[in-house]
Write a protein that holds these residues in place. Structure first.
Motif, short mmCIF file in Angstrom:
data_model
loop_
_atom_site.label_atom_id
_atom_site.label_comp_id
_atom_site.label_asym_id
_atom_site.label_seq_id
_atom_site.Cartn_x
_atom_site.Cartn_y
_atom_site.Cartn_z
N MET A 1 4.05 36.89 -9.30
CA MET A 1 3.47 37.74 -8.26
C MET A 1 2.04 37.34 -7.92
O MET A 1 1.20 37.20 -8.83
CB MET A 1 3.49 39.19 -8.77
CG MET A 1 3.06 40.23 -7.76
SD MET A 1 4.30 40.50 -6.48
CE MET A 1 5.43 41.65 -7.30
N GLY A 2 1.78 37.10 -6.63
CA GLY A 2 0.41 36.81 -6.19
C GLY A 2 -0.04 35.39 -6.40
O GLY A 2 -1.19 35.06 -6.15
N ARG A 3 0.88 34.53 -6.83
CA ARG A 3 0.52 33.12 -7.04
C ARG A 3 0.68 32.34 -5.74
O ARG A 3 1.76 32.32 -5.14
CB ARG A 3 1.42 32.53 -8.13
CG ARG A 3 1.27 31.03 -8.33
CD ARG A 3 1.96 30.55 -9.59
NE ARG A 3 1.11 30.82 -10.76
CZ ARG A 3 1.47 30.55 -12.02
NH1 ARG A 3 2.67 30.04 -12.28
NH2 ARG A 3 0.65 30.81 -13.01
N LEU A 4 -0.39 31.72 -5.30
CA LEU A 4 -0.37 30.85 -4.13
C LEU A 4 -0.28 29.42 -4.63
O LEU A 4 -0.96 29.04 -5.59
CB LEU A 4 -1.66 31.03 -3.32
CG LEU A 4 -1.68 30.39 -1.93
CD1 LEU A 4 -0.95 31.29 -0.93
CD2 LEU A 4 -3.12 30.18 -1.47
N PHE A 5 0.55 28.63 -3.97
CA PHE A 5 0.84 27.29 -4.46
C PHE A 5 0.91 26.37 -3.25
O PHE A 5 1.68 26.62 -2.32
CB PHE A 5 2.17 27.37 -5.22
CG PHE A 5 2.69 26.07 -5.73
CD1 PHE A 5 1.84 25.14 -6.31
CD2 PHE A 5 4.04 25.77 -5.66
CE1 PHE A 5 2.33 23.94 -6.78
CE2 PHE A 5 4.54 24.58 -6.13
CZ PHE A 5 3.69 23.66 -6.69
N ALA A 6 0.06 25.34 -3.23
CA ALA A 6 0.02 24.44 -2.07
C ALA A 6 0.24 23.00 -2.51
O ALA A 6 -0.19 22.60 -3.61
CB ALA A 6 -1.34 24.56 -1.38
N PHE A 7 0.93 22.23 -1.67
CA PHE A 7 1.17 20.81 -2.01
C PHE A 7 1.45 20.02 -0.72
O PHE A 7 1.72 20.59 0.34
CB PHE A 7 2.32 20.66 -3.01
CG PHE A 7 3.65 21.24 -2.57
CD1 PHE A 7 4.57 20.48 -1.89
CD2 PHE A 7 3.97 22.56 -2.87
CE1 PHE A 7 5.80 21.02 -1.50
CE2 PHE A 7 5.20 23.11 -2.48
CZ PHE A 7 6.11 22.33 -1.79
N TRP A 8 1.39 18.70 -0.87
CA TRP A 8 1.70 17.81 0.27
C TRP A 8 3.21 17.76 0.44
O TRP A 8 3.94 17.33 -0.45
CB TRP A 8 1.15 16.40 0.01
CG TRP A 8 -0.35 16.35 -0.07
CD1 TRP A 8 -1.09 16.13 -1.20
CD2 TRP A 8 -1.29 16.54 0.99
NE1 TRP A 8 -2.44 16.17 -0.89
CE2 TRP A 8 -2.59 16.42 0.45
CE3 TRP A 8 -1.15 16.81 2.36
CZ2 TRP A 8 -3.74 16.55 1.22
CZ3 TRP A 8 -2.31 16.94 3.12
CH2 TRP A 8 -3.58 16.80 2.56
N SER A 9 3.68 18.17 1.62
CA SER A 9 5.13 18.28 1.88
C SER A 9 5.83 16.93 1.82
O SER A 9 7.03 16.86 1.55
CB SER A 9 5.37 18.86 3.28
OG SER A 9 4.50 19.93 3.56
N ASP A 10 5.08 15.87 2.09
CA ASP A 10 5.70 14.54 2.19
C ASP A 10 5.50 13.71 0.92
O ASP A 10 5.92 12.56 0.87
CB ASP A 10 5.14 13.78 3.39
CG ASP A 10 3.61 13.69 3.38
OD1 ASP A 10 2.97 14.51 2.68
OD2 ASP A 10 3.05 12.82 4.07
N VAL A 11 4.87 14.31 -0.10
CA VAL A 11 4.55 13.52 -1.31
C VAL A 11 5.18 14.12 -2.56
O VAL A 11 5.63 13.39 -3.45
CB VAL A 11 3.01 13.42 -1.50
CG1 VAL A 11 2.67 12.73 -2.81
CG2 VAL A 11 2.38 12.66 -0.32
N LEU A 12 5.25 15.44 -2.64
CA LEU A 12 5.67 16.08 -3.89
C LEU A 12 7.20 16.23 -3.97
O LEU A 12 7.81 16.96 -3.19
CB LEU A 12 5.03 17.47 -4.00
CG LEU A 12 4.96 18.03 -5.43
CD1 LEU A 12 3.83 17.34 -6.20
CD2 LEU A 12 4.74 19.52 -5.41
N VAL A 13 7.79 15.51 -4.92
CA VAL A 13 9.24 15.63 -5.16
C VAL A 13 9.44 16.79 -6.12
O VAL A 13 8.82 16.85 -7.18
CB VAL A 13 9.81 14.34 -5.79
CG1 VAL A 13 11.31 14.47 -5.99
CG2 VAL A 13 9.51 13.13 -4.90
#
Length: 252
Positions: free
Chosen positions: A201-213
């Motif tokens: 709950m409440g965890r924001l998680f960001a990553f590169w859509s084209d890099v992270l498998v």
């Protein structure tokens, strides 16, 4: 009278938009540091207060119960034909928050999307000019896994060809316990290097859509509806597929 109620509503609305914008600004250094790092992702906990997170989850649950979701589909890249193949996911349902009538059913979810996107794009564009983020085009998906092993196979968010999704920003809305599973698995060079992110709950998680498998491990809901796994995904796009870095061999 009515006018006072309307102003009150307007003020509350402004408040949540502002709260989200402030949360994005506060999270920005961690987001930028994570995306700039070798690992290429960032986790920010307690992005919004538990009260606001429960409000968001409540809206998501009512959209699901109200029949707004459809069986989620995904695509696989078929190396034989070099085409994208579509398939239904087991016990995964999703919808897009498009405003209009849906806004009134889930105002806070919509305001979260609008305010996050509006605030984060200039901050990330300044930090990563080479990503060429498009300020005018972004997509979203509100998804629920209802358990019984619902999962997502190993994939890139950006499926190739004309896909311009560049940054993925997820927020989780679950009172998570280990027996619920559903962790987000980031694949390393070998199985020992895999990293599992719990959908708390409440965890924001960001990553590169084209890099992270990545994949999503099987989800279980031992206590039924309260254990359903809700996540809201935002995708920021780049102005051209030329700025997408995907390597399909990594998915095999």
């Amino acid at each position: 009278g009515k006018e006072a109620q309307r102003l009150e509503k307007k003020r509350e609305k402004m408040d949540f938009m502002d709260i989200v914008a402030d949360a994005v600004k506060k999270a920005a250094p961690a987001l930028i540091e994570g995306l700039a790092s070798e690992k290429g992702y960032a986790v920010v906990d307690n992005f919004l207060s538990p009260e606001w997170m429960h409000t968001l989850r409540g809206e998501a649950v009512s959209l699901f119960k109200g029949g707004s979701f459809a069986v989620s589909q995904s695509t696989r890249f078929d190396p034989e034909t070099e085409q994208l193949v579509t398939y239904d996911k087991h016990n995964v349902y999703a919808m897009q928050l498009n405003g209009g009538e849906d806004y009134y059913k889930a105002p806070c979810l919509h305001e979260y999307v609008v305010s996050t996107v509006k605030t984060v794009i200039p901050l990330l564009s300044e930090a990563f000019p080479e990503a060429h983020l498009d300020p005018s085009l972004q997509t979203n998906k509100l998804a629920v896994c209802t358990g019984d092993g619902s999962s997502y196979d190993k994939h890139y968010d950006n499926a190739g060809s004309e896909d311009t999704r560049k940054v993925t920003i997820l927020i989780y809305m679950n009172e998570w316990r280990p027996e619920m599973g559903g962790q987000f698995r980031i694949f390393g060079e070998s199985a020992d290097d895999n990293t599992d992110i719990e959908p708390r709950m409440g965890r924001l998680f960001a990553f590169w859509s084209d890099v992270l498998v990545h994949s999503v491990l099987p989800s279980e809901a031992p206590n039924g509806e309260q254990d359903h796994r809700y996540a809201l995904t935002l995708w920021l796009t780049t102005v051209s597929p030329d700025y997408i870095a995907r390597d399909n061999s990594a998915v095999k």
